[in-house]
Motif scaffolding. Structure first.
Motif, PDB file in Angstrom:
ATOM      1  N   LEU A  14       0.834  -1.197   0.000  1.00  0.00           N
ATOM      2  CA  LEU A  14       0.000   0.000   0.000  1.00  0.00           C
ATOM      3  C   LEU A  14       0.871   1.250   0.000  1.00  0.00           C
ATOM      4  O   LEU A  14       1.686   1.443   0.904  1.00  0.00           O
ATOM      5  CB  LEU A  14      -0.910  -0.009   1.231  1.00  0.00           C
ATOM      6  CG  LEU A  14      -1.994   1.074   1.288  1.00  0.00           C
ATOM      7  CD1 LEU A  14      -3.007   0.836   0.184  1.00  0.00           C
ATOM      8  CD2 LEU A  14      -2.663   1.077   2.647  1.00  0.00           C
ATOM      9  N   PRO A  15       0.735   2.127  -1.011  1.00  0.00           N
ATOM     10  CA  PRO A  15       1.542   3.351  -1.024  1.00  0.00           C
ATOM     11  C   PRO A  15       1.085   4.319   0.062  1.00  0.00           C
ATOM     12  O   PRO A  15      -0.043   4.237   0.549  1.00  0.00           O
ATOM     13  CB  PRO A  15       1.286   3.930  -2.420  1.00  0.00           C
ATOM     14  CG  PRO A  15      -0.035   3.379  -2.821  1.00  0.00           C
ATOM     15  CD  PRO A  15      -0.147   2.034  -2.185  1.00  0.00           C
ATOM     16  N   SER A  16       1.958   5.238   0.429  1.00  0.00           N
ATOM     17  CA  SER A  16       1.628   6.196   1.490  1.00  0.00           C
ATOM     18  C   SER A  16       0.866   7.400   0.952  1.00  0.00           C
ATOM     19  O   SER A  16       0.273   8.144   1.726  1.00  0.00           O
ATOM     20  CB  SER A  16       2.910   6.667   2.185  1.00  0.00           C
ATOM     21  OG  SER A  16       3.774   7.307   1.255  1.00  0.00           O
ATOM     22  N   LYS A  17       0.890   7.607  -0.362  1.00  0.00           N
ATOM     23  CA  LYS A  17       0.250   8.769  -0.962  1.00  0.00           C
ATOM     24  C   LYS A  17      -0.692   8.363  -2.092  1.00  0.00           C
ATOM     25  O   LYS A  17      -0.515   7.314  -2.729  1.00  0.00           O
ATOM     26  CB  LYS A  17       1.299   9.743  -1.499  1.00  0.00           C
ATOM     27  CG  LYS A  17       2.195  10.375  -0.434  1.00  0.00           C
ATOM     28  CD  LYS A  17       1.454  11.397   0.406  1.00  0.00           C
ATOM     29  CE  LYS A  17       2.389  12.105   1.372  1.00  0.00           C
ATOM     30  NZ  LYS A  17       1.673  13.125   2.185  1.00  0.00           N
ATOM     31  N   LEU A  18      -1.661   9.215  -2.329  1.00  0.00           N
ATOM     32  CA  LEU A  18      -2.581   9.076  -3.454  1.00  0.00           C
ATOM     33  C   LEU A  18      -2.152  10.066  -4.534  1.00  0.00           C
ATOM     34  O   LEU A  18      -1.945  11.244  -4.244  1.00  0.00           O
ATOM     35  CB  LEU A  18      -4.006   9.382  -3.003  1.00  0.00           C
ATOM     36  CG  LEU A  18      -5.102   9.390  -4.070  1.00  0.00           C
ATOM     37  CD1 LEU A  18      -5.424   7.966  -4.507  1.00  0.00           C
ATOM     38  CD2 LEU A  18      -6.364  10.066  -3.517  1.00  0.00           C
ATOM     39  N   THR A  19      -2.000   9.605  -5.761  1.00  0.00           N
ATOM     40  CA  THR A  19      -1.623  10.479  -6.868  1.00  0.00           C
ATOM     41  C   THR A  19      -2.881  10.985  -7.556  1.00  0.00           C
ATOM     42  O   THR A  19      -3.715  10.189  -7.995  1.00  0.00           O
ATOM     43  CB  THR A  19      -0.735   9.738  -7.879  1.00  0.00           C
ATOM     44  OG1 THR A  19       0.434   9.251  -7.218  1.00  0.00           O
ATOM     45  CG2 THR A  19      -0.308  10.663  -9.010  1.00  0.00           C
ATOM     46  N   VAL A  20      -3.009  12.310  -7.634  1.00  0.00           N
ATOM     47  CA  VAL A  20      -4.236  12.918  -8.154  1.00  0.00           C
ATOM     48  C   VAL A  20      -3.953  13.713  -9.423  1.00  0.00           C
ATOM     49  O   VAL A  20      -3.012  14.520  -9.468  1.00  0.00           O
ATOM     50  CB  VAL A  20      -4.886  13.847  -7.108  1.00  0.00           C
ATOM     51  CG1 VAL A  20      -6.134  14.521  -7.687  1.00  0.00           C
ATOM     52  CG2 VAL A  20      -5.247  13.068  -5.853  1.00  0.00           C
ATOM     53  N   ASN A  21      -4.774  13.487 -10.440  1.00  0.00           N
ATOM     54  CA  ASN A  21      -4.804  14.314 -11.642  1.00  0.00           C
ATOM     55  C   ASN A  21      -6.196  14.940 -11.701  1.00  0.00           C
ATOM     56  O   ASN A  21      -7.201  14.221 -11.732  1.00  0.00           O
ATOM     57  CB  ASN A  21      -4.554  13.477 -12.895  1.00  0.00           C
ATOM     58  CG  ASN A  21      -3.209  12.779 -12.859  1.00  0.00           C
ATOM     59  OD1 ASN A  21      -2.173  13.415 -12.738  1.00  0.00           O
ATOM     60  ND2 ASN A  21      -3.217  11.452 -12.944  1.00  0.00           N
TER      61      ASN A  21
ATOM     62  N   SER B   3      -8.017  23.418 -18.766  1.00  0.00           N
ATOM     63  CA  SER B   3      -6.805  23.532 -17.955  1.00  0.00           C
ATOM     64  C   SER B   3      -6.606  22.295 -17.094  1.00  0.00           C
ATOM     65  O   SER B   3      -7.515  21.476 -16.939  1.00  0.00           O
ATOM     66  CB  SER B   3      -6.867  24.777 -17.054  1.00  0.00           C
ATOM     67  OG  SER B   3      -7.849  24.608 -16.051  1.00  0.00           O
ATOM     68  N   SER B   4      -5.407  22.195 -16.545  1.00  0.00           N
ATOM     69  CA  SER B   4      -5.079  21.126 -15.605  1.00  0.00           C
ATOM     70  C   SER B   4      -4.821  21.763 -14.246  1.00  0.00           C
ATOM     71  O   SER B   4      -3.889  22.552 -14.085  1.00  0.00           O
ATOM     72  CB  SER B   4      -3.839  20.362 -16.083  1.00  0.00           C
ATOM     73  OG  SER B   4      -3.423  19.429 -15.114  1.00  0.00           O
ATOM     74  N   GLU B   5      -5.660  21.438 -13.272  1.00  0.00           N
ATOM     75  CA  GLU B   5      -5.509  22.006 -11.931  1.00  0.00           C
ATOM     76  C   GLU B   5      -4.433  21.278 -11.135  1.00  0.00           C
ATOM     77  O   GLU B   5      -3.627  21.897 -10.452  1.00  0.00           O
ATOM     78  CB  GLU B   5      -6.844  21.943 -11.177  1.00  0.00           C
ATOM     79  CG  GLU B   5      -7.940  22.812 -11.766  1.00  0.00           C
ATOM     80  CD  GLU B   5      -7.626  24.292 -11.632  1.00  0.00           C
ATOM     81  OE1 GLU B   5      -7.062  24.702 -10.606  1.00  0.00           O
ATOM     82  OE2 GLU B   5      -7.951  25.049 -12.574  1.00  0.00           O
ATOM     83  N   LEU B   6      -4.423  19.963 -11.215  1.00  0.00           N
ATOM     84  CA  LEU B   6      -3.432  19.150 -10.522  1.00  0.00           C
ATOM     85  C   LEU B   6      -2.935  18.071 -11.483  1.00  0.00           C
ATOM     86  O   LEU B   6      -3.734  17.440 -12.177  1.00  0.00           O
ATOM     87  CB  LEU B   6      -4.030  18.480  -9.275  1.00  0.00           C
ATOM     88  CG  LEU B   6      -4.591  19.390  -8.181  1.00  0.00           C
ATOM     89  CD1 LEU B   6      -5.282  18.558  -7.106  1.00  0.00           C
ATOM     90  CD2 LEU B   6      -3.488  20.242  -7.559  1.00  0.00           C
ATOM     91  N   SER B   7      -1.643  17.866 -11.501  1.00  0.00           N
ATOM     92  CA  SER B   7      -1.071  16.851 -12.386  1.00  0.00           C
ATOM     93  C   SER B   7      -0.035  16.039 -11.613  1.00  0.00           C
ATOM     94  O   SER B   7       1.005  16.558 -11.217  1.00  0.00           O
ATOM     95  CB  SER B   7      -0.419  17.511 -13.608  1.00  0.00           C
ATOM     96  OG  SER B   7       0.167  16.541 -14.451  1.00  0.00           O
TER      97      SER B   7
END
Length: 203
Positions: free
Chosen positions: A69-76, A82-86
């Motif tokens: 299980l990774p410690s972080k969630l990757t969000v796009n 536009s791209s708010e988070l990549s």
């Protein structure tokens, strides 16, 4: 007709479910070389026409699901313009799904959720960034990647509360005076969005 039957067999389909096995013919499962085999076959049958594109032409393969299980969630988080988070690594996101507010953590089960007007919050340590989203979809992948696609979004601190109240009053009036189904539908959408905006600002 022969060409399309041949193309269909080259692209491959999943095996027939056991409960329907008596009703259909078994075909081989799809394989990674299906696209190239399809293109070669197409060129032999119709050499003067470019072969059609398949979905895999436009899709980049996702990283494999990690064994731990990774410690972080990757969000796009993207909008049409536009791209708010990549590739942003965060602790959690809360999305306004049509089934209710949904929290997404690393290791979340693969899910597709339709979004309704409401607050999308991105949690990174003690920092919480909030956006108001109008609608869209959230695609949660098994490898702890969340792709969020919204039709419209704005940071919550950029919303003018007085304009929200004004808009809510205007659309409520339009709804009460609407005479056609189209007018009622347009007014109801305005009421729903401005009500959600008002709740986001006051809640």
């Amino acid at each position: 007709m022969f060409m399309f039957r041949q193309a269909s067999s080259l692209l491959g389909r999943p095996a027939c479910p056991s409960r329907f096995r008596a009703l259909c013919t078994e075909v081989p499962a799809a394989n990674p070389n299906a696209d190239s085999a399809f293109i070669e076959s197409w060129k032999k049958v119709i050499p003067i026409m470019d072969p059609p594109k398949t979905p895999s032409t436009y899709m980049e393969p996702r990283p494999p699901t990690p064994s731990s299980l990774p410690s972080k969630l990757t969000v796009n988080f993207v909008l049409p313009y536009s791209s708010e988070l990549s590739g942003k690594e965060v602790d959690m996101v809360m999305v306004p799904a049509t089934t209710g507010q949904m929290g997404v953590l690393p290791g979340h089960v693969a899910t597709i959720a339709e979004l309704k007007p409401g607050i999308l919050s991105v949690h990174e340590g003690s920092e919480v960034t909030k956006y108001f989203v109008s609608s869209g979809f959230a695609f949660i992948h098994a490898n702890s990647v969340a792709d969020i696609v919204a039709v419209e979004a704005v940071p919550i601190d950029q919303i003018d509360a007085s304009l929200v109240q004004k808009g809510l009053a205007e659309f409520t009036q339009k709804l009460s005076s609407a005479t056609t189904d189209l007018e009622k539908a347009e007014a109801q959408i305005g009421v729903d969005v401005h009500s959600a905006l008002n709740s986001a600002l006051t809640g």
